[in-house]
Design an enzyme around this catalytic site. Sequence first.
Site, PDB file in Angstrom:
ATOM      1  N   TYR A 127       0.957  -1.269  -0.175  1.00 55.20           N
ATOM      2  CA  TYR A 127      -0.095  -0.022  -0.307  1.00 55.20           C
ATOM      3  C   TYR A 127       0.715   1.361   0.157  1.00 55.20           C
ATOM      4  O   TYR A 127       0.295   2.385  -0.552  1.00 55.20           O
ATOM      5  CB  TYR A 127      -0.977   0.107   1.226  1.00 55.20           C
ATOM      6  CG  TYR A 127      -2.099  -1.104   0.887  1.00 55.20           C
ATOM      7  CD1 TYR A 127      -2.426  -1.812   0.217  1.00 55.20           C
ATOM      8  CD2 TYR A 127      -2.728  -1.156   2.161  1.00 55.20           C
ATOM      9  CE1 TYR A 127      -3.194  -2.809   0.029  1.00 55.20           C
ATOM     10  CE2 TYR A 127      -3.812  -2.138   2.200  1.00 55.20           C
ATOM     11  CZ  TYR A 127      -4.099  -2.822   0.982  1.00 55.20           C
ATOM     12  OH  TYR A 127      -4.892  -3.735   1.121  1.00 55.20           O
ATOM     13  N   ASP A 172      -5.412  -6.882   5.502  1.00 60.02           N
ATOM     14  CA  ASP A 172      -6.535  -6.539   5.024  1.00 60.02           C
ATOM     15  C   ASP A 172      -7.681  -7.445   4.734  1.00 60.02           C
ATOM     16  O   ASP A 172      -8.665  -7.580   5.165  1.00 60.02           O
ATOM     17  CB  ASP A 172      -6.160  -5.341   3.785  1.00 60.02           C
ATOM     18  CG  ASP A 172      -7.194  -4.347   3.742  1.00 60.02           C
ATOM     19  OD1 ASP A 172      -8.455  -4.427   4.287  1.00 60.02           O
ATOM     20  OD2 ASP A 172      -7.125  -3.615   2.779  1.00 60.02           O
TER      21      ASP A 172
END
Length: 369
Positions: A142, A250
């Site tokens: 990310y 996630d």
Amino acid sequence: MATHKLLLLPGDGIGTEVMAEVKRVVDWLDRRGLASFAIEEDLVGGAAYDSCGQPISEEAMAKAFAADAILLGAVGGPKWANVPYEARPEAGLLRLRKDLQLFANLRPAVCYPALADASSLKRELVEGLDVLIVRELTGGVYFGEPKTITNLLDGQKRAVDTQVYESYEIERIARVAFELARTRRNKVVSTEKHNVMKTGVLWKEVVSTVHGADYADVTLEHQLADSCGMQLVRAPKQFDVIVTDNLFGDILSDVAAMLTGSLGMLPSASLGAVEEISGKRRALYEPVHGAAPDIAGKGLANPIAMVGSLAMALRYSFGQIEAADRVEAAIAAVLAAGFRTNDIYSEGMTRVGTSGMGDALLAELERAA
């Protein structure tokens, strides 16, 4: 009694609605003398973009740095689907995590007995479930660079996201997982993809080294991330603490969340390192659910995850263990009494909206007091 600086960032969608119920609980704790708060509030996400053209303002960031803890509702929604990438609502949350160095994300997946039948799995697989996923939050794919979309000469496009980890990032999140396991059932499962990813090779190596040096009393197992996902839906109660990277964390935390019956039920904490001088750590608490624009403004949202996030703040940031226990006990009692928002409703239960669930929680807090 110390006064705790609490920053409220309601955000977008149902974030404003569930935050309103948290304010009521905070007021109750203040009135009862169980905790004392100095509260500030500001904008984040799409609401901030509408106000100042950025997903979070410099003024709000200054408040975040000054706060003892932050409560955040939710960000995002279709209204902001076409804003510039760097100004998207989610960028405000990512900046908070990155600038405050909130590297450790704790996502508990707890199945209350009253909600075991709301899970997509059989009751016997989830009743009594208590799993804690420890997700590395400020590294990995990310945040890795380069992160680009390139036009090629043949008219095609190439997209690149870069997965990067340094050993210190893995070591510090591993230590958080091992320390937490010692307060629970003393077992850690570390998960990555060392069979196909170099970051996975380093991850497994560093976690094993930290374990051998300082945490040999804790049981450590290694699992590939895809296998871990399969085991979570096959036999979830085998897990205690799962430690993993940003991307897999996630995914796996959302899988674990649905085992409990609803994303609307689960809180989370994002923690920084303990500061040497003050002994405190920066922290942000938020529900796992998103902004849910389809039900925003309708009074249907489940506030339990937001209230549970306050309980985590009481426990991890403020050391208010009694107050945290009271809030968590009230949640369990209200569910046992049959109160349900739409996301967890089943036949024979008492259907309530957002404020109705807040009423029930406050009534239970008062009754127990």
